[in-house]
Enzyme design. Structure first.
Site, PDB file in Angstrom:
ATOM      1  N   ARG A  27      24.464  88.836 -23.235  1.00 54.14           N
ATOM      2  CA  ARG A  27      24.905  87.744 -23.987  1.00 54.14           C
ATOM      3  C   ARG A  27      25.009  86.614 -23.310  1.00 54.14           C
ATOM      4  NH1 ARG A  27      29.526  90.802 -27.571  1.00 54.14           N
ATOM      5  NH2 ARG A  27      31.327  90.511 -26.564  1.00 54.14           N
ATOM      6  N   ASP A  49      51.664  83.761 -39.991  1.00 49.85           N
ATOM      7  CA  ASP A  49      52.457  82.783 -41.329  1.00 49.85           C
ATOM      8  C   ASP A  49      52.588  81.322 -41.074  1.00 49.85           C
ATOM      9  OD1 ASP A  49      55.019  82.017 -39.204  1.00 49.85           O
ATOM     10  OD2 ASP A  49      55.438  84.490 -39.734  1.00 49.85           O
ATOM     11  N   LEU A  50      52.980  80.680 -42.122  1.00 52.14           N
ATOM     12  CA  LEU A  50      52.952  78.909 -42.209  1.00 52.14           C
ATOM     13  C   LEU A  50      54.100  78.279 -40.880  1.00 52.14           C
ATOM     14  CD1 LEU A  50      51.985  76.307 -42.830  1.00 52.14           C
ATOM     15  CD2 LEU A  50      53.798  75.941 -44.879  1.00 52.14           C
ATOM     16  N   HIS A  51      55.391  79.712 -40.105  1.00 54.28           N
ATOM     17  CA  HIS A  51      56.225  79.404 -39.575  1.00 54.28           C
ATOM     18  C   HIS A  51      55.450  78.906 -37.911  1.00 54.28           C
ATOM     19  CE1 HIS A  51      60.215  79.350 -37.411  1.00 54.28           C
ATOM     20  NE2 HIS A  51      59.776  80.051 -36.752  1.00 54.28           N
ATOM     21  N   HIS A 103      54.097  76.728 -35.287  1.00 58.44           N
ATOM     22  CA  HIS A 103      54.976  77.061 -33.858  1.00 58.44           C
ATOM     23  C   HIS A 103      54.256  76.479 -32.667  1.00 58.44           C
ATOM     24  CE1 HIS A 103      57.197  77.918 -30.118  1.00 58.44           C
ATOM     25  NE2 HIS A 103      56.737  78.833 -30.552  1.00 58.44           N
ATOM     26  N   ARG A 137      50.353  73.753 -28.973  1.00 60.71           N
ATOM     27  CA  ARG A 137      49.278  72.800 -28.570  1.00 60.71           C
ATOM     28  C   ARG A 137      49.266  71.980 -28.290  1.00 60.71           C
ATOM     29  NH1 ARG A 137      50.444  78.043 -27.311  1.00 60.71           N
ATOM     30  NH2 ARG A 137      49.236  79.535 -26.764  1.00 60.71           N
TER      31      ARG A 137
END
Length: 127
Positions: free
Chosen positions: A19, A35-37, A41, A46
């Site tokens: 491929r 999760d949002l936390h 992070h 990034r």
């Protein structure tokens, strides 16, 4: 040639090599759970100016999604994380000395040259 990974008894090209000419989206499936936390992070790391360009672009797209999804959290995140300055204890001591009116240079600051330049840029004293 290596055996195929999908059918161990069949000789041929491995799936990973077969491929290789396909576009990324043709064979990539990704499920992500967080999760949002931890998402924020990830985005803080990034979207940093020191991060690789491609991951910064990805983080910026994710930040836009975060902005539309949880606008108040996004605003707080941008204010207190992305727009904030993280200063070392030595850097804080330098700031205190500057506020006291002391003339101080990099040599007597206890900071490495790069740290000094970054601190001065954060304080708007680069030059």
């Amino acid at each position: 040639m290596p055996e195929s990974r999908s059918i161990p008894t069949r000789a041929g090209l491995a799936r990973e090599l077969a491929r290789i000419n396909l576009t990324l989206s043709t064979y990539t499936e990704w499920y992500w759970k967080t999760d949002l936390h931890n998402l924020m992070h990830f985005l803080r790391l990034r979207a940093d100016a020191h991060a690789q360009y491609e991951i910064r672009v990805y983080a910026e797209a994710m930040l836009d999604t975060l902005r539309r999804w949880v606008p108040h959290t996004y605003a707080a995140f941008m204010e207190y994380q992305m727009g904030a300055a993280h200063i070392s204890a030595t850097g804080l001591a330098v700031i205190r000395r500057l506020l006291a009116g002391e003339k101080i240079g990099q040599a007597e600051s206890g900071l490495a040259p790069r740290e000094w330049r970054e601190l001065m840029a954060t304080l708007g004293r680069a030059g």
